[in-house]
Design a protein around this motif. Structure first.
Motif, PDB file in Angstrom:
ATOM      1  N   MET A  19      32.511  18.198 -16.808  1.00 36.41           N
ATOM      2  CA  MET A  19      32.103  19.447 -16.199  1.00 36.41           C
ATOM      3  C   MET A  19      32.949  20.574 -16.763  1.00 36.41           C
ATOM      4  N   ASN A  20      32.293  21.670 -17.107  1.00 35.83           N
ATOM      5  CA  ASN A  20      32.981  22.831 -17.646  1.00 35.83           C
ATOM      6  C   ASN A  20      33.350  23.804 -16.538  1.00 35.83           C
ATOM      7  N   VAL A  21      34.491  24.455 -16.705  1.00 37.32           N
ATOM      8  CA  VAL A  21      34.924  25.510 -15.790  1.00 37.32           C
ATOM      9  C   VAL A  21      35.255  26.744 -16.626  1.00 37.32           C
ATOM     10  N   LYS A  22      35.257  27.892 -15.961  1.00 39.37           N
ATOM     11  CA  LYS A  22      35.522  29.150 -16.651  1.00 39.37           C
ATOM     12  C   LYS A  22      36.713  29.839 -16.011  1.00 39.37           C
ATOM     13  N   CYS A  23      37.684  30.243 -16.820  1.00 36.58           N
ATOM     14  CA  CYS A  23      38.879  30.928 -16.322  1.00 36.58           C
ATOM     15  C   CYS A  23      38.480  32.263 -15.720  1.00 36.58           C
ATOM     16  N   GLU A  24      38.988  32.509 -14.532  1.00 35.83           N
ATOM     17  CA  GLU A  24      38.694  33.754 -13.821  1.00 35.83           C
ATOM     18  C   GLU A  24      39.355  34.961 -14.487  1.00 35.83           C
ATOM     19  N   LYS A  25      40.447  34.744 -15.212  1.00 34.21           N
ATOM     20  CA  LYS A  25      41.204  35.854 -15.810  1.00 34.21           C
ATOM     21  C   LYS A  25      40.721  36.230 -17.207  1.00 34.21           C
ATOM     22  N   CYS A  26      40.613  35.237 -18.115  1.00 33.50           N
ATOM     23  CA  CYS A  26      40.282  35.563 -19.501  1.00 33.50           C
ATOM     24  C   CYS A  26      38.873  35.171 -19.912  1.00 33.50           C
ATOM     25  N   GLY A  27      38.182  34.392 -19.080  1.00 33.53           N
ATOM     26  CA  GLY A  27      36.821  33.998 -19.389  1.00 33.53           C
ATOM     27  C   GLY A  27      36.701  32.755 -20.249  1.00 33.53           C
ATOM     28  N   HIS A  28      37.827  32.142 -20.626  1.00 38.66           N
ATOM     29  CA  HIS A  28      37.781  30.905 -21.430  1.00 38.66           C
ATOM     30  C   HIS A  28      37.010  29.840 -20.667  1.00 38.66           C
ATOM     31  N   GLU A  29      36.098  29.156 -21.368  1.00 37.44           N
ATOM     32  CA  GLU A  29      35.306  28.106 -20.738  1.00 37.44           C
ATOM     33  C   GLU A  29      35.523  26.799 -21.475  1.00 37.44           C
ATOM     34  N   PHE A  31      42.052  22.042 -18.380  1.00 35.62           N
ATOM     35  CA  PHE A  31      42.793  22.935 -17.496  1.00 35.62           C
ATOM     36  C   PHE A  31      43.830  22.076 -16.768  1.00 35.62           C
ATOM     37  N   ALA A  32      45.098  22.260 -17.076  1.00 37.92           N
ATOM     38  CA  ALA A  32      46.165  21.419 -16.515  1.00 37.92           C
ATOM     39  C   ALA A  32      46.220  21.518 -14.996  1.00 37.92           C
ATOM     40  N   TYR A  33      46.236  20.359 -14.326  1.00 38.18           N
ATOM     41  CA  TYR A  33      46.376  20.322 -12.866  1.00 38.18           C
ATOM     42  C   TYR A  33      47.784  20.770 -12.508  1.00 38.18           C
ATOM     43  N   LEU A  34      47.900  21.702 -11.576  1.00 41.06           N
ATOM     44  CA  LEU A  34      49.208  22.184 -11.138  1.00 41.06           C
ATOM     45  C   LEU A  34      49.568  21.604  -9.776  1.00 41.06           C
ATOM     46  N   TYR A  35      48.798  21.929  -8.747  1.00 38.09           N
ATOM     47  CA  TYR A  35      49.048  21.365  -7.416  1.00 38.09           C
ATOM     48  C   TYR A  35      47.949  21.744  -6.445  1.00 38.09           C
ATOM     49  N   TRP A  46      45.010  24.110  -7.765  1.00 44.44           N
ATOM     50  CA  TRP A  46      45.341  25.045  -8.844  1.00 44.44           C
ATOM     51  C   TRP A  46      45.299  24.322 -10.180  1.00 44.44           C
ATOM     52  N   HIS A  47      44.699  24.971 -11.173  1.00 44.77           N
ATOM     53  CA  HIS A  47      44.655  24.461 -12.542  1.00 44.77           C
ATOM     54  C   HIS A  47      45.026  25.605 -13.475  1.00 44.77           C
ATOM     55  N   GLU A  48      45.726  25.282 -14.559  1.00 40.59           N
ATOM     56  CA  GLU A  48      46.180  26.297 -15.506  1.00 40.59           C
ATOM     57  C   GLU A  48      45.231  26.385 -16.698  1.00 40.59           C
ATOM     58  N   CYS A  49      44.834  27.596 -17.029  1.00 37.76           N
ATOM     59  CA  CYS A  49      43.966  27.834 -18.177  1.00 37.76           C
ATOM     60  C   CYS A  49      44.733  27.492 -19.462  1.00 37.76           C
ATOM     61  N   PRO A  50      44.127  26.708 -20.369  1.00 42.70           N
ATOM     62  CA  PRO A  50      44.827  26.358 -21.607  1.00 42.70           C
ATOM     63  C   PRO A  50      44.975  27.536 -22.571  1.00 42.70           C
ATOM     64  N   LYS A  51      44.189  28.595 -22.380  1.00 37.29           N
ATOM     65  CA  LYS A  51      44.240  29.735 -23.295  1.00 37.29           C
ATOM     66  C   LYS A  51      45.229  30.804 -22.841  1.00 37.29           C
ATOM     67  N   CYS A  52      45.088  31.291 -21.584  1.00 32.14           N
ATOM     68  CA  CYS A  52      45.940  32.399 -21.124  1.00 32.14           C
ATOM     69  C   CYS A  52      46.997  31.961 -20.112  1.00 32.14           C
ATOM     70  N   HIS A  53      46.961  30.695 -19.698  1.00 34.60           N
ATOM     71  CA  HIS A  53      47.920  30.100 -18.759  1.00 34.60           C
ATOM     72  C   HIS A  53      47.844  30.691 -17.350  1.00 34.60           C
ATOM     73  N   ALA A  54      46.724  31.332 -17.024  1.00 36.09           N
ATOM     74  CA  ALA A  54      46.518  31.850 -15.665  1.00 36.09           C
ATOM     75  C   ALA A  54      46.202  30.694 -14.728  1.00 36.09           C
ATOM     76  N   MET A  55      46.568  30.854 -13.461  1.00 33.06           N
ATOM     77  CA  MET A  55      46.255  29.849 -12.450  1.00 33.06           C
ATOM     78  C   MET A  55      44.861  30.115 -11.905  1.00 33.06           C
ATOM     79  N   ASN A  56      44.045  29.068 -11.852  1.00 35.04           N
ATOM     80  CA  ASN A  56      42.677  29.160 -11.341  1.00 35.04           C
ATOM     81  C   ASN A  56      42.529  28.217 -10.167  1.00 35.04           C
ATOM     82  N   TRP A  57      41.877  28.671  -9.111  1.00 32.23           N
ATOM     83  CA  TRP A  57      41.654  27.906  -7.879  1.00 32.23           C
ATOM     84  C   TRP A  57      40.299  27.210  -8.038  1.00 32.23           C
ATOM     85  N   ILE A  58      40.312  25.894  -8.287  1.00 25.16           N
ATOM     86  CA  ILE A  58      39.105  25.158  -8.673  1.00 25.16           C
ATOM     87  C   ILE A  58      38.777  24.062  -7.668  1.00 25.16           C
ATOM     88  N   ALA A  59      37.490  23.939  -7.331  1.00 24.64           N
ATOM     89  CA  ALA A  59      37.010  22.854  -6.478  1.00 24.64           C
ATOM     90  C   ALA A  59      37.003  21.574  -7.299  1.00 24.64           C
TER      91      ALA A  59
END
Length: 77
Positions: free
Chosen positions: A1-11, A17-21, A31-44
């Motif tokens: 399944m693909n997800v899209k970063c809320e900050k930079c739009g990377h899909e 997307f690294a699992y954080l906690y 929380w998962h970290e975007c591999p491109k911009c390293h922003a935290m994304n709140w993902i189901a």
């Protein structure tokens, strides 16, 4: 399944997307970290849907000691 970063739009795949906690063990969001911009994304975890964290917090009952789900209309004043 693909997800899209809320900050930079990377899909990309959720696995990239690294699992954080997870804040709440009884919640399917984490929380998962975007591999491109390293922003935290709140993902189901089940659907891969990226959600606005502030809106998600407001869905929980009022807990003044934890600062979660605080609504001005529920503060008794």
């Amino acid at each position: 399944m693909n997800v899209k970063c809320e900050k930079c739009g990377h899909e990309g795949p959720k696995e990239t997307f690294a699992y954080l906690y997870n804040i709440r063990l009884d919640d399917g969001m984490s929380w998962h970290e975007c591999p491109k911009c390293h922003a935290m994304n709140w993902i189901a975890e089940a659907t891969g849907e990226v959600t606005d964290f502030t809106a998600h917090c407001k869905s929980f009952p009022f807990h003044s000691d934890k600062g979660i789900g605080i609504h001005s209309d529920k503060q008794g004043g």
